[in-house]
Design a protein around this motif. Structure first.
Motif, mmCIF file in Angstrom:
data_model
loop_
_atom_site.group_PDB
_atom_site.id
_atom_site.type_symbol
_atom_site.label_atom_id
_atom_site.label_comp_id
_atom_site.label_asym_id
_atom_site.label_seq_id
_atom_site.Cartn_x
_atom_site.Cartn_y
_atom_site.Cartn_z
ATOM 1 N N ARG A 273 -49.749 -10.382 10.691
ATOM 2 C CA ARG A 273 -49.186 -9.702 11.847
ATOM 3 C C ARG A 273 -50.267 -9.553 12.921
ATOM 4 O O ARG A 273 -51.460 -9.668 12.641
ATOM 5 N N TYR B 74 -49.233 -12.988 17.740
ATOM 6 C CA TYR B 74 -47.776 -12.953 17.867
ATOM 7 C C TYR B 74 -47.179 -12.489 16.546
ATOM 8 O O TYR B 74 -47.724 -12.732 15.464
ATOM 9 N N THR B 75 -46.018 -11.836 16.642
ATOM 10 C CA THR B 75 -45.311 -11.372 15.464
ATOM 11 C C THR B 75 -44.487 -12.520 14.896
ATOM 12 O O THR B 75 -43.646 -13.111 15.594
ATOM 13 N N LEU B 76 -44.753 -12.862 13.642
ATOM 14 C CA LEU B 76 -44.062 -13.987 13.000
ATOM 15 C C LEU B 76 -42.904 -13.458 12.175
ATOM 16 O O LEU B 76 -42.956 -12.350 11.636
ATOM 17 N N PRO B 77 -41.825 -14.216 12.016
ATOM 18 C CA PRO B 77 -40.692 -13.772 11.189
ATOM 19 C C PRO B 77 -41.049 -13.775 9.716
ATOM 20 O O PRO B 77 -42.082 -14.321 9.301
ATOM 21 N N GLY B 78 -40.165 -13.214 8.893
ATOM 22 C CA GLY B 78 -40.416 -13.101 7.467
ATOM 23 C C GLY B 78 -40.175 -14.410 6.739
ATOM 24 O O GLY B 78 -39.949 -15.476 7.331
ATOM 25 N N TYR B 79 -40.208 -14.315 5.367
ATOM 26 C CA TYR B 79 -40.062 -15.523 4.561
ATOM 27 C C TYR B 79 -38.632 -16.049 4.551
ATOM 28 O O TYR B 79 -38.404 -17.213 4.222
ATOM 29 N N ASP B 80 -37.673 -15.216 4.864
ATOM 30 C CA ASP B 80 -36.286 -15.671 4.840
ATOM 31 C C ASP B 80 -35.893 -16.389 6.122
ATOM 32 O O ASP B 80 -34.718 -16.746 6.305
ATOM 33 N N PHE B 81 -36.842 -16.610 7.012
ATOM 34 C CA PHE B 81 -36.535 -17.297 8.265
ATOM 35 C C PHE B 81 -36.778 -18.795 8.098
ATOM 36 O O PHE B 81 -37.808 -19.219 7.557
ATOM 37 N N TYR C 250 -37.385 -22.293 9.952
ATOM 38 C CA TYR C 250 -37.778 -22.890 11.220
ATOM 39 C C TYR C 250 -37.009 -24.195 11.443
ATOM 40 O O TYR C 250 -36.675 -24.913 10.505
#
Length: 275
Positions: free
Chosen positions: A26, A68-75, A77
């Motif tokens: 994060r 930058y804030t990255l999405p979680g593992y369930d995202f 790409y």
């Protein structure tokens, strides 16, 4: 006995990607900045100061933090496409064949060469007469003339290979052994030897006259200058004569004059030259 009474052995569970991979990184916050570190801020500090990639400094011995804030593992790409065509089973089970379409009739272009030839045969020469003739007799090109192969396909030998010929392999052994250098040296030696043989043939066929040979055949006339004497000694005869007689004196001086061109020295009394 105790092992027999126990229940079935449980298989080890496979770890998910979230368990194998470290948690997502994060953006850094002010609470994580330690005093004395590279990103310590004095005075009024905001979280945006440590989250700006232009002014954020990399920590010593640690990978650079993402700002930058990255999405979680369930995202997931990328772009997800919903398959609505049935996939491979639908394509194999229901094969759609294309029906041939009849060729649409097209208007052939005008044959100006034939129309101009006919107008000249009819006796028309002006542009207006040519236009009237073309309106009266509209001649079109044949389909055979417009086709790529007018009558039939060109005859190609059965063993013909299409495409570009491959470049021959590089002779590395000849390059490492300097084979091309040796071949070039042999060629140069052969050319030099041929030139020498040809030069010898020319020398045997014709003898060139040089200045030495010409002087030997026809020596240049030598102008005899009398010795200088003082005025009051001109009429005085010699007191010593080393020649036995006058004839020996003349003979010795004739030999001396004949050897002047081939002897060294200002008085031509030195050694003989090679010429």
């Amino acid at each position: 006995m105790a092992a027999a009474t126990s229940g079935p052995k449980e298989l080890p569970r496979r770890r998910s990607a979230s368990q194998i991979c470290p948690p997502p990184r994060r953006p850094r916050t002010l609470a994580e900045v330690q005093p004395g570190s590279e990103n310590e801020r004095l005075g009024v500090a905001r979280d945006s100061m440590v989250q700006n990639p232009l002014i954020a400094k990399a920590e010593l011995g640690k990978p650079r933090r993402s700002c930058y804030t990255l999405p979680g593992y369930d995202f997931a790409y990328g772009l997800y496409l919903h398959g609505a065509d049935g996939g491979v089973p639908e394509a194999i089970g229901h094969w759609h064949s294309m029906k041939p379409r009849p060729p649409s009739p097209r208007e052939m272009p005008r044959n100006y060469v034939a129309m101009n030839r006919g107008a000249l045969k009819a006796g028309y020469v002006t542009a207006r007469e040519f236009n009237l003739y073309r309106q009266l007799k509209d001649i079109r090109c044949n389909e055979d003339d417009e086709s790529r192969f007018k009558r039939a396909a060109p005859k190609v030998p059965p063993d013909m290979t299409y495409g570009i010929l491959a470049r021959p392999s590089t002779p590395f052994f000849d390059l490492l052994q300097h084979r091309y250098k040796e071949v070039w040296m042999e060629q140069q030696r052969a050319v030099t030897m041929a030139r020498r043989v040809e030069k010898k043939k020319l020398q045997k066929g014709k003898v060139y006259e040089t200045r030495t040979t010409l002087l030997r055949k026809q020596p240049p006339p030598v102008k005899l200058d009398s010795l200088w004497h003082m005025p009051h000694f001109q009429k005085v005869g010699p007191h010593l004569s080393t020649f036995p007689d006058r004839e020996a004196h003349k003979k010795a001086f004739s030999v001396y004059h004949s050897e002047i061109p081939v002897r060294c020295g200002p008085l031509a009394q030195g050694i003989y030259t090679a010429a």
